[in-house]
Design a protein around this motif. Sequence first.
Motif, PDB file in Angstrom:
ATOM      1  N   ASP A  63       0.832  -1.205   0.000  1.00 40.71           N
ATOM      2  CA  ASP A  63       0.000   0.000   0.000  1.00 40.71           C
ATOM      3  C   ASP A  63       0.866   1.253   0.000  1.00 40.71           C
ATOM      4  OD1 ASP A  63      -2.612   1.423   0.326  1.00 40.71           O
ATOM      5  OD2 ASP A  63      -1.673   2.015   2.216  1.00 40.71           O
ATOM      6  N   ARG A  64       1.904   1.245   0.819  1.00 43.90           N
ATOM      7  CA  ARG A  64       2.800   2.401   0.866  1.00 43.90           C
ATOM      8  C   ARG A  64       3.502   2.595  -0.485  1.00 43.90           C
ATOM      9  NH1 ARG A  64       8.144   3.034   4.777  1.00 43.90           N
ATOM     10  NH2 ARG A  64       8.841   5.027   3.895  1.00 43.90           N
ATOM     11  N   ALA A  65       3.930   1.500  -1.092  1.00 44.94           N
ATOM     12  CA  ALA A  65       4.614   1.588  -2.387  1.00 44.94           C
ATOM     13  C   ALA A  65       3.666   2.056  -3.484  1.00 44.94           C
ATOM     14  CB  ALA A  65       5.214   0.237  -2.749  1.00 44.94           C
ATOM     15  N   ALA A  66       2.421   1.556  -3.463  1.00 47.51           N
ATOM     16  CA  ALA A  66       1.441   1.965  -4.469  1.00 47.51           C
ATOM     17  C   ALA A  66       1.113   3.447  -4.341  1.00 47.51           C
ATOM     18  CB  ALA A  66       0.180   1.118  -4.343  1.00 47.51           C
ATOM     19  N   ARG A  67       1.011   3.921  -3.102  1.00 42.93           N
ATOM     20  CA  ARG A  67       0.733   5.341  -2.905  1.00 42.93           C
ATOM     21  C   ARG A  67       1.915   6.206  -3.355  1.00 42.93           C
ATOM     22  NH1 ARG A  67       0.488   6.385   2.169  1.00 42.93           N
ATOM     23  NH2 ARG A  67       0.518   4.318   3.127  1.00 42.93           N
ATOM     24  N   ALA A  68       3.135   5.702  -3.137  1.00 40.55           N
ATOM     25  CA  ALA A  68       4.313   6.425  -3.612  1.00 40.55           C
ATOM     26  C   ALA A  68       4.338   6.478  -5.139  1.00 40.55           C
ATOM     27  CB  ALA A  68       5.583   5.755  -3.085  1.00 40.55           C
ATOM     28  N   ALA A  69       3.992   5.375  -5.784  1.00 45.16           N
ATOM     29  CA  ALA A  69       3.948   5.333  -7.243  1.00 45.16           C
ATOM     30  C   ALA A  69       2.864   6.262  -7.781  1.00 45.16           C
ATOM     31  CB  ALA A  69       3.705   3.901  -7.719  1.00 45.16           C
ATOM     32  N   LYS A  70       1.739   6.314  -7.095  1.00 51.29           N
ATOM     33  CA  LYS A  70       0.648   7.199  -7.514  1.00 51.29           C
ATOM     34  C   LYS A  70       1.052   8.664  -7.379  1.00 51.29           C
ATOM     35  CE  LYS A  70      -4.262   8.161  -6.659  1.00 51.29           C
ATOM     36  NZ  LYS A  70      -5.450   7.805  -5.828  1.00 51.29           N
ATOM     37  N   ALA A  71       1.735   8.981  -6.273  1.00 52.87           N
ATOM     38  CA  ALA A  71       2.157  10.372  -6.048  1.00 52.87           C
ATOM     39  C   ALA A  71       3.189  10.819  -7.069  1.00 52.87           C
ATOM     40  CB  ALA A  71       2.723  10.512  -4.634  1.00 52.87           C
ATOM     41  N   ALA A  72       4.026   9.895  -7.521  1.00 50.02           N
ATOM     42  CA  ALA A  72       5.079  10.241  -8.474  1.00 50.02           C
ATOM     43  C   ALA A  72       4.594  10.223  -9.922  1.00 50.02           C
ATOM     44  CB  ALA A  72       6.256   9.269  -8.319  1.00 50.02           C
ATOM     45  N   PHE A  73       3.410   9.656 -10.153  1.00 45.63           N
ATOM     46  CA  PHE A  73       2.975   9.417 -11.530  1.00 45.63           C
ATOM     47  C   PHE A  73       2.778  10.697 -12.335  1.00 45.63           C
ATOM     48  CE2 PHE A  73      -0.656   8.929 -14.501  1.00 45.63           C
ATOM     49  CZ  PHE A  73       0.001   8.158 -15.459  1.00 45.63           C
ATOM     50  N   ARG A  74       2.137  11.703 -11.775  1.00 48.64           N
ATOM     51  CA  ARG A  74       1.787  12.896 -12.545  1.00 48.64           C
ATOM     52  C   ARG A  74       3.034  13.558 -13.154  1.00 48.64           C
ATOM     53  NH1 ARG A  74      -2.717  16.880 -12.044  1.00 48.64           N
ATOM     54  NH2 ARG A  74      -3.536  15.348 -10.603  1.00 48.64           N
ATOM     55  N   ASP A  75       4.044  13.769 -12.332  1.00 45.35           N
ATOM     56  CA  ASP A  75       5.242  14.442 -12.823  1.00 45.35           C
ATOM     57  C   ASP A  75       6.027  13.563 -13.789  1.00 45.35           C
ATOM     58  OD1 ASP A  75       4.643  16.675 -11.357  1.00 45.35           O
ATOM     59  OD2 ASP A  75       6.040  16.221  -9.718  1.00 45.35           O
ATOM     60  N   TRP A  76       6.081  12.261 -13.496  1.00 51.18           N
ATOM     61  CA  TRP A  76       6.829  11.360 -14.390  1.00 51.18           C
ATOM     62  C   TRP A  76       6.133  11.257 -15.746  1.00 51.18           C
ATOM     63  CZ3 TRP A  76      11.392   9.644 -15.223  1.00 51.18           C
ATOM     64  CH2 TRP A  76      11.610   8.507 -16.010  1.00 51.18           C
ATOM     65  N   ALA A  77       4.813  11.130 -15.741  1.00 53.22           N
ATOM     66  CA  ALA A  77       4.070  11.032 -17.001  1.00 53.22           C
ATOM     67  C   ALA A  77       4.185  12.320 -17.812  1.00 53.22           C
ATOM     68  CB  ALA A  77       2.601  10.723 -16.715  1.00 53.22           C
ATOM     69  N   ALA A  78       4.293  13.462 -17.110  1.00 54.12           N
ATOM     70  CA  ALA A  78       4.376  14.752 -17.798  1.00 54.12           C
ATOM     71  C   ALA A  78       5.779  15.070 -18.301  1.00 54.12           C
ATOM     72  CB  ALA A  78       3.913  15.868 -16.847  1.00 54.12           C
ATOM     73  N   MET A  79       6.773  14.316 -17.855  1.00 56.22           N
ATOM     74  CA  MET A  79       8.140  14.574 -18.301  1.00 56.22           C
ATOM     75  C   MET A  79       8.244  14.367 -19.808  1.00 56.22           C
ATOM     76  SD  MET A  79      11.713  12.695 -17.181  1.00 56.22           S
ATOM     77  CE  MET A  79      11.728  13.359 -15.512  1.00 56.22           C
ATOM     78  N   PRO A  80       8.859  15.292 -20.534  1.00 52.42           N
ATOM     79  CA  PRO A  80       9.001  15.120 -21.981  1.00 52.42           C
ATOM     80  C   PRO A  80       9.726  13.819 -22.327  1.00 52.42           C
ATOM     81  CG  PRO A  80       9.585  17.350 -21.338  1.00 52.42           C
ATOM     82  CD  PRO A  80       9.411  16.572 -20.064  1.00 52.42           C
ATOM     83  N   GLY A  81       9.328  13.204 -23.412  1.00 54.75           N
ATOM     84  CA  GLY A  81       9.926  11.940 -23.820  1.00 54.75           C
ATOM     85  C   GLY A  81      11.429  12.015 -23.997  1.00 54.75           C
ATOM     86  N   ASP A  82      11.927  13.158 -24.498  1.00 51.60           N
ATOM     87  CA  ASP A  82      13.371  13.305 -24.669  1.00 51.60           C
ATOM     88  C   ASP A  82      14.099  13.242 -23.328  1.00 51.60           C
ATOM     89  OD1 ASP A  82      13.477  13.441 -27.416  1.00 51.60           O
ATOM     90  OD2 ASP A  82      13.160  15.618 -27.464  1.00 51.60           O
ATOM     91  N   ALA A  83      13.490  13.807 -22.287  1.00 48.09           N
ATOM     92  CA  ALA A  83      14.110  13.774 -20.954  1.00 48.09           C
ATOM     93  C   ALA A  83      14.116  12.352 -20.400  1.00 48.09           C
ATOM     94  CB  ALA A  83      13.370  14.716 -20.018  1.00 48.09           C
ATOM     95  N   ARG A  84      13.010  11.618 -20.603  1.00 47.61           N
ATOM     96  CA  ARG A  84      12.985  10.220 -20.166  1.00 47.61           C
ATOM     97  C   ARG A  84      14.013   9.399 -20.935  1.00 47.61           C
ATOM     98  NH1 ARG A  84       7.354  10.647 -19.908  1.00 47.61           N
ATOM     99  NH2 ARG A  84       7.047   9.372 -21.768  1.00 47.61           N
ATOM    100  N   LYS A  85      14.173   9.706 -22.212  1.00 45.35           N
ATOM    101  CA  LYS A  85      15.159   9.006 -23.033  1.00 45.35           C
ATOM    102  C   LYS A  85      16.562   9.154 -22.440  1.00 45.35           C
ATOM    103  CE  LYS A  85      17.346   9.132 -27.613  1.00 45.35           C
ATOM    104  NZ  LYS A  85      17.284   9.706 -28.977  1.00 45.35           N
ATOM    105  N   LYS A  86      16.953  10.367 -22.115  1.00 44.21           N
ATOM    106  CA  LYS A  86      18.289  10.606 -21.563  1.00 44.21           C
ATOM    107  C   LYS A  86      18.475   9.867 -20.241  1.00 44.21           C
ATOM    108  CE  LYS A  86      18.791  15.150 -23.732  1.00 44.21           C
ATOM    109  NZ  LYS A  86      18.817  16.628 -23.508  1.00 44.21           N
ATOM    110  N   LEU A  87      17.445   9.884 -19.416  1.00 50.49           N
ATOM    111  CA  LEU A  87      17.543   9.246 -18.111  1.00 50.49           C
ATOM    112  C   LEU A  87      17.645   7.728 -18.234  1.00 50.49           C
ATOM    113  CD1 LEU A  87      17.640   9.399 -15.119  1.00 50.49           C
ATOM    114  CD2 LEU A  87      15.190   9.867 -15.069  1.00 50.49           C
ATOM    115  N   LEU A  88      16.864   7.148 -19.122  1.00 52.81           N
ATOM    116  CA  LEU A  88      16.922   5.698 -19.308  1.00 52.81           C
ATOM    117  C   LEU A  88      18.257   5.264 -19.889  1.00 52.81           C
ATOM    118  CD1 LEU A  88      13.305   4.846 -20.549  1.00 52.81           C
ATOM    119  CD2 LEU A  88      14.215   4.789 -18.236  1.00 52.81           C
ATOM    120  N   HIS A  89      18.844   6.082 -20.739  1.00 51.86           N
ATOM    121  CA  HIS A  89      20.190   5.772 -21.238  1.00 51.86           C
ATOM    122  C   HIS A  89      21.217   5.856 -20.112  1.00 51.86           C
ATOM    123  CE1 HIS A  89      20.156   4.882 -25.490  1.00 51.86           C
ATOM    124  NE2 HIS A  89      19.276   5.845 -25.710  1.00 51.86           N
ATOM    125  N   LYS A  90      21.036   6.787 -19.176  1.00 52.45           N
ATOM    126  CA  LYS A  90      21.944   6.871 -18.026  1.00 52.45           C
ATOM    127  C   LYS A  90      21.831   5.609 -17.171  1.00 52.45           C
ATOM    128  CE  LYS A  90      22.588  10.514 -15.575  1.00 52.45           C
ATOM    129  NZ  LYS A  90      22.318  11.674 -14.679  1.00 52.45           N
TER     130      LYS A  90
END
Length: 505
Positions: A63-90
Motif C-alpha cells: 500500500d505504501r509503495a502503491a501510494r508512492a507510485a501514484k504520487a510520483a505518476f503525474r510528474d513522471w508522465a508529464a516529463m518530456p519523452g526526450d528527458a525520459r530518453k536521456k535518463l533511461l540511457h543513463k
Amino acid sequence: MSALDDNLKKAEAYLERFRKDGVLNQIGGEAVPASDGTTFETISPIDLKPIAKVAHGKSKDIDRAARAAKAAFRDWAAMPGDARKKLLHKIADAIVARAEEIAFVECMDTGQALKFMAKAALRGAENFRFYADRAPSARDGRTLYGPGQVNMTTRAPIGPVGVITPWNTPFMLSTWKIAPALAAGCTVVHKPAEFSPLTARLLVEIAEEAGLPKGVWNLVNGMGEDAGKALTEHPDIKAIGFVGESRTGSMIMKQGAETLKRVHFELGGKNPVIVFADADLERAADAAVFMIYSLNGERCTSSSRLLVEASVYDKFTALVAEKARRIKVGHPLDPATVVGPLIHPVHEKKVLEYISIGKAEGATVAAGGEKVQGPGGGCYVGPTLFTGANNNMRIAREEIFGPVLTAIPFKDEAEALEIANDTTYGLTGYLWTADVTRALRFTEALEAGMIWVNSENVRHLPTPFGGVKNSGIGRDGGDWSFDFYMETKNIAFATGAHAIAKLGG
C-alpha cells in the motif's frame, strides 16, 4: 589462483553488503525494512547456505509503495519523452558499469552459469536503450480519415503498474518489463520472486543513482500469497505485468478482477522442437541441446519436447545424448560450467520427481537422469534425455522447468503437427527443415505465439514476444509493450457542417 577461485573471491566481496545489511525494500526513494520488521532468508543453491535476510513485505508495504507510485505518476508522465530518453540511457550506462557485480550476484543467488549470466546485465542495458530511444514517440498515434471527419489517436501512460518477475533470470526479465513501463511514462511497484531477490535490489539502486525520481520505481519483496496478492488487488495499480507459472497467472487474473486490472502474462510452455529428416541434423542437435540445457533448463522458451522424424530418430537422439553427456555440470562461477545448480531444493525435488515419473512411465534414460554431486553439494541435476517416449506421458505434457528433454518420434508431417499442438501450452516452437513450403505450411498451423525456423531462440527486440493458450496473454517487445502500458485515445474532428438529426425540435 584459478579463474573459479578468483571469481569466488570477487563474488564474496559483492555479497558482503547483503550479508551485512540484508535486502531492503525501496519505497518512495528510501531503503526501508518491512513495516512489521519481518524478514525471510535467501539461500544459495550452490551450498544451500543463507546469503542474506530479505525484508518480508506484506499488504501494508505494498500500500505504501502503491501510494508512492501514484504520487510520483503525474510528474513522471508529464516529463518530456526526450528527458525520459536521456535518463533511461543513463540507467543503461550504469548497468553496464556494474555488469560484473550483477552477473556474479545473480550466479550466486540463482545457480545460473556465468557463461550465460555474464551477458545478462548487457542484455538488461540493451532493453533500457531500446525503450529509451522510443520514449519520445511513445505517445504518438495515427491520423485516420473518414467521411466528413478526421480522427487523431494519441496514447497516454495507464498509471502506476505492478510488475511481478520470476526467479530464473531475474535481472534481465525485470528490465524487460520495467524499461518499457518507464519509457511509456508509468510508475512501477516491483515484486521480485522470493527465491532470487538480490539483483532486483541492485537494479532499483542503479536506477535511482542514475537520477530516476523518488517514487517512480518502488521495490517490495515478499511472497506471492501476501505481497503479490496485495499488489494484484490494490486499487491504485492499474495493470499487472507477470512472468511465471500458468497457475499463478490464473490466480492473479482472479485477484485483479474486482479492480478491472489490465494484465499481461508470460506463462509456461512445453515447447516442441520439430526435426524433419531433411534438416541439417548437426545444427538442429546443437540448437535443441542449447535450448533445453542452457540456463539450467529453467526457461519458459526451452525446447522441452523433441519431435523427430522416425527415419532419423535413433541417429538424432544418439547425437543429442552424446552432446548432453559432454555438458559440464559445476559451480556457476566456473567459466567452463554450462549447467549449475537448480534454484532451490523445492524445485530440485520437483525436477527429480519428474525424472522418476519418466522412468516409471517406461521412457528410456539416454543421458543423465539423476542428481549430480556438484561443488558445495547443492541442487545439481544432470542434463537428462528421455527417448522412447510418447506425447501421453506426463514428462511430455507437464512443464518440468529443468534440464530434461523428452524425445518423441513422428512418421510424417501430419503426425508431427498433431503431436506439436497436442498441449495446453503455446509459447514457442522450433522447426528444422530444408523444405521452405513445408516451413510455411507448418508454421501457419502450429499453435504457438513465437516460432523459429532453422534457428534457436534469437530475440529481435522490435518483434512481439508472447504465447497463446495457457502460455500467456498479450505481447511484449517493440510497440506491443506500449500497447499494454498505455491507453489509446481517439479524437474525431468534423471537417464540415454535416447533417445532425433533429430530435424534439
